[in-house]
Design a protein around this motif. Structure first.
Motif, PDB file in Angstrom:
ATOM      1  N   VAL A 169      -0.979  53.003  21.702  1.00 37.87           N
ATOM      2  CA  VAL A 169      -0.924  54.461  21.819  1.00 37.87           C
ATOM      3  C   VAL A 169      -1.800  54.891  22.981  1.00 37.87           C
ATOM      4  CG1 VAL A 169      -1.432  56.642  20.674  1.00 37.87           C
ATOM      5  CG2 VAL A 169      -0.527  54.726  19.351  1.00 37.87           C
ATOM      6  N   THR A 170      -1.285  55.802  23.775  1.00 34.87           N
ATOM      7  CA  THR A 170      -2.037  56.338  24.904  1.00 34.87           C
ATOM      8  C   THR A 170      -2.183  57.841  24.760  1.00 34.87           C
ATOM      9  OG1 THR A 170      -1.178  54.622  26.381  1.00 34.87           O
ATOM     10  CG2 THR A 170      -2.146  56.566  27.404  1.00 34.87           C
ATOM     11  N   GLN A 171      -3.418  58.294  24.748  1.00 30.84           N
ATOM     12  CA  GLN A 171      -3.722  59.713  24.789  1.00 30.84           C
ATOM     13  C   GLN A 171      -4.446  59.931  26.111  1.00 30.84           C
ATOM     14  OE1 GLN A 171      -5.185  59.695  20.281  1.00 30.84           O
ATOM     15  NE2 GLN A 171      -4.939  61.779  21.023  1.00 30.84           N
ATOM     16  N   LEU A 172      -3.724  60.472  27.066  1.00 27.75           N
ATOM     17  CA  LEU A 172      -4.227  60.545  28.432  1.00 27.75           C
ATOM     18  C   LEU A 172      -5.375  61.518  28.593  1.00 27.75           C
ATOM     19  CD1 LEU A 172      -0.898  60.341  30.430  1.00 27.75           C
ATOM     20  CD2 LEU A 172      -2.701  58.613  30.304  1.00 27.75           C
ATOM     21  N   ASP A 173      -5.398  62.557  27.786  1.00 26.89           N
ATOM     22  CA  ASP A 173      -6.419  63.594  27.933  1.00 26.89           C
ATOM     23  C   ASP A 173      -7.556  63.325  26.965  1.00 26.89           C
ATOM     24  OD1 ASP A 173      -3.544  65.586  27.973  1.00 26.89           O
ATOM     25  OD2 ASP A 173      -4.747  65.117  29.751  1.00 26.89           O
ATOM     26  N   SER A 174      -8.732  63.028  27.497  1.00 21.39           N
ATOM     27  CA  SER A 174      -9.868  62.786  26.615  1.00 21.39           C
ATOM     28  C   SER A 174     -10.434  64.102  26.078  1.00 21.39           C
ATOM     29  CB  SER A 174     -10.957  62.021  27.354  1.00 21.39           C
ATOM     30  OG  SER A 174     -11.404  62.770  28.476  1.00 21.39           O
ATOM     31  N   GLN A 175     -10.265  65.169  26.860  1.00 22.42           N
ATOM     32  CA  GLN A 175     -10.786  66.471  26.455  1.00 22.42           C
ATOM     33  C   GLN A 175      -9.868  67.568  26.974  1.00 22.42           C
ATOM     34  OE1 GLN A 175     -15.143  67.046  26.214  1.00 22.42           O
ATOM     35  NE2 GLN A 175     -14.865  68.700  27.677  1.00 22.42           N
ATOM     36  N   VAL A 212      -2.233  51.951  14.332  1.00 20.87           N
ATOM     37  CA  VAL A 212      -2.807  51.752  15.658  1.00 20.87           C
ATOM     38  C   VAL A 212      -3.068  53.132  16.241  1.00 20.87           C
ATOM     39  CG1 VAL A 212      -2.428  50.866  17.971  1.00 20.87           C
ATOM     40  CG2 VAL A 212      -1.609  49.569  15.988  1.00 20.87           C
ATOM     41  N   PHE A 213      -4.325  53.383  16.604  1.00 23.52           N
ATOM     42  CA  PHE A 213      -4.737  54.710  17.051  1.00 23.52           C
ATOM     43  C   PHE A 213      -4.908  54.777  18.550  1.00 23.52           C
ATOM     44  CE2 PHE A 213      -5.807  57.129  13.239  1.00 23.52           C
ATOM     45  CZ  PHE A 213      -5.878  56.155  12.270  1.00 23.52           C
ATOM     46  N   GLY A 214      -4.740  55.977  19.086  1.00 22.39           N
ATOM     47  CA  GLY A 214      -5.152  56.257  20.450  1.00 22.39           C
ATOM     48  C   GLY A 214      -6.647  56.507  20.486  1.00 22.39           C
ATOM     49  N   THR A 215      -7.160  56.779  21.667  1.00 21.71           N
ATOM     50  CA  THR A 215      -8.598  56.969  21.843  1.00 21.71           C
ATOM     51  C   THR A 215      -9.048  58.376  21.518  1.00 21.71           C
ATOM     52  OG1 THR A 215      -8.189  57.355  24.185  1.00 21.71           O
ATOM     53  CG2 THR A 215      -8.887  55.136  23.537  1.00 21.71           C
ATOM     54  N   GLY A 216      -8.097  59.262  21.222  1.00 24.27           N
ATOM     55  CA  GLY A 216      -8.452  60.600  20.793  1.00 24.27           C
ATOM     56  C   GLY A 216      -8.504  61.617  21.926  1.00 24.27           C
ATOM     57  N   THR A 217      -8.263  62.870  21.560  1.00 25.64           N
ATOM     58  CA  THR A 217      -8.393  64.004  22.485  1.00 25.64           C
ATOM     59  C   THR A 217      -9.267  65.042  21.818  1.00 25.64           C
ATOM     60  OG1 THR A 217      -6.224  63.685  23.498  1.00 25.64           O
ATOM     61  CG2 THR A 217      -7.221  65.867  23.690  1.00 25.64           C
ATOM     62  N   ARG A 218     -10.331  65.422  22.525  1.00 24.16           N
ATOM     63  CA  ARG A 218     -11.220  66.438  21.988  1.00 24.16           C
ATOM     64  C   ARG A 218     -10.721  67.812  22.417  1.00 24.16           C
ATOM     65  NH1 ARG A 218     -15.406  67.470  19.237  1.00 24.16           N
ATOM     66  NH2 ARG A 218     -16.994  68.998  19.786  1.00 24.16           N
ATOM     67  N   LEU A 219     -10.345  68.636  21.447  1.00 23.85           N
ATOM     68  CA  LEU A 219      -9.893  70.001  21.717  1.00 23.85           C
ATOM     69  C   LEU A 219     -11.090  70.929  21.591  1.00 23.85           C
ATOM     70  CD1 LEU A 219      -7.653  72.087  22.218  1.00 23.85           C
ATOM     71  CD2 LEU A 219      -7.283  72.145  19.750  1.00 23.85           C
ATOM     72  N   CYS A 263      -3.740  60.424  17.700  1.00 20.82           N
ATOM     73  CA  CYS A 263      -2.352  60.044  17.498  1.00 20.82           C
ATOM     74  C   CYS A 263      -2.330  58.592  17.025  1.00 20.82           C
ATOM     75  CB  CYS A 263      -1.591  60.193  18.808  1.00 20.82           C
ATOM     76  SG  CYS A 263       0.161  59.804  18.738  1.00 20.82           S
ATOM     77  N   ALA A 264      -1.444  58.266  16.091  1.00 23.39           N
ATOM     78  CA  ALA A 264      -1.396  56.903  15.564  1.00 23.39           C
ATOM     79  C   ALA A 264       0.043  56.500  15.295  1.00 23.39           C
ATOM     80  CB  ALA A 264      -2.220  56.793  14.282  1.00 23.39           C
ATOM     81  N   GLY A 279     -11.093  55.547  19.133  1.00 26.20           N
ATOM     82  CA  GLY A 279     -10.238  55.686  17.972  1.00 26.20           C
ATOM     83  C   GLY A 279     -10.540  54.585  16.973  1.00 26.20           C
ATOM     84  N   PRO A 280     -10.181  54.776  15.732  1.00 20.94           N
ATOM     85  CA  PRO A 280     -10.408  53.737  14.712  1.00 20.94           C
ATOM     86  C   PRO A 280      -9.654  52.453  15.045  1.00 20.94           C
ATOM     87  CG  PRO A 280      -9.903  55.851  13.690  1.00 20.94           C
ATOM     88  CD  PRO A 280      -9.610  56.005  15.148  1.00 20.94           C
ATOM     89  N   GLN A 281     -10.293  51.324  14.744  1.00 24.33           N
ATOM     90  CA  GLN A 281      -9.698  50.006  14.935  1.00 24.33           C
ATOM     91  C   GLN A 281      -9.541  49.342  13.565  1.00 24.33           C
ATOM     92  OE1 GLN A 281      -8.871  48.582  18.054  1.00 24.33           O
ATOM     93  NE2 GLN A 281      -9.301  50.628  18.870  1.00 24.33           N
ATOM     94  N   PHE A 282      -8.353  48.799  13.314  1.00 25.26           N
ATOM     95  CA  PHE A 282      -8.036  48.183  12.025  1.00 25.26           C
ATOM     96  C   PHE A 282      -8.833  46.904  11.836  1.00 25.26           C
ATOM     97  CE2 PHE A 282      -5.445  47.195   8.421  1.00 25.26           C
ATOM     98  CZ  PHE A 282      -5.132  45.854   8.484  1.00 25.26           C
ATOM     99  N   ILE A 283      -9.511  46.810  10.669  1.00 23.83           N
ATOM    100  CA  ILE A 283     -10.268  45.587  10.352  1.00 23.83           C
ATOM    101  C   ILE A 283      -9.424  44.689   9.451  1.00 23.83           C
ATOM    102  CG2 ILE A 283     -12.366  44.625   9.357  1.00 23.83           C
ATOM    103  CD1 ILE A 283     -13.733  47.316   9.882  1.00 23.83           C
TER     104      ILE A 283
END
Lengths: 114, 114
Positions: free
Chosen positions: A4-10, A103-110, A91-92, B42-46
């Protein structure tokens, strides 16, 4: 494997403005898609999910996301944000068969400002 | 209906020590998954437990182990703690019978390794 790719970190936005948080995924098999929200110092809360059927899914608090298979995207949108929407959004994906590993993306801070 | 609960809320350990984190799943759920969320990630599956056995494992070393009890509650054990193990550890539960079902997350345990 999925990714998963979340392009916008913030994403900074003013209150009552519209917002879109982008999510793209990669998978060789069919997947289910999720958006989770995390408020400061809390766990993850499910916001909405796409399993099958209508490609447009909505949450009870005004968010919506559209599954686009051709573009492998699942962008999250809200027409008018509130200060209380300030949070981290993840997003997952997971496969639609077998084990339930997310599997999660790295997140976007709103960040919503008055 | 109680959701997913985790204990303790916070924990401070030193390098080399061992730690045990606990999770009680949502009522009606029999499958427990553990995730590690490092700061800003983002969360990582263990791994995931069902019927007291590990069903699937992510890319984590053997220092990470778990257990599931007959009442479906679960423990995560980490041996020989490293500074890099500092993270929020999230537990998620789901019913196994529903392959379309969602994972519901607890509030997490914040582990700090000094």
């Amino acid at each position: 494997a999925q990714s998963v790719t979340q392009l916008d970190s913030q994403v900074p936005v003013f209150e009552e403005a519209p917002v879109e948080l982008r999510c793209n995924y990669s998978s060789s098999v069919s997947v289910y898609l999720f958006w989770y929200v995390q408020y400061p110092n809390q766990g993850l809360q499910l916001l909405l999910k796409y399993l099958s059927g209508s490609t447009l899914v909505e949450s009870i608090n005004g968010f919506e996301a559209e599954f686009n298979k051709s573009q492998t995207s699942f962008h999250l949108r809200k027409p008018s944000v509130h200060i209380s929407d300030t949070a981290e959004y993840f997003c997952a994906v997971r496969t639609n068969t077998g084990f339930q590993k997310l599997v999660f993306g790295t997140g976007t801070r709103l960040l919503v400002s008055p | 209906d109680a959701g997913v609960t985790q204990s303790p809320t916070h924990l401070i350990k030193t390098r080399g020590q061992q730690v045990t984190l606990r999770c009680s799943p949502k009522s009606g759920h029999d499958t427990v998954s553990w995730y590690q969320q490092a700061l800003g990630q983002g969360p990582q599956f263990i791994f995931q437990y069902y019927e007291e056995e590990e069903r699937q494992r992510g890319n984590f070393p053997d220092r990470f182990s778990g257990h599931q009890f007959p009442n479906y509650s679960s423990e995560l054990n980490v041996n020989a703690l490293l500074l890099g193990d500092s993270a929020l550890y999230l537990c998620a539960s789901s019913p196994l019978d529903g392959s379309t079902d969602t994972q519901y997350f607890g509030p997490g345990t914040r582990l700090t390794v000094l």
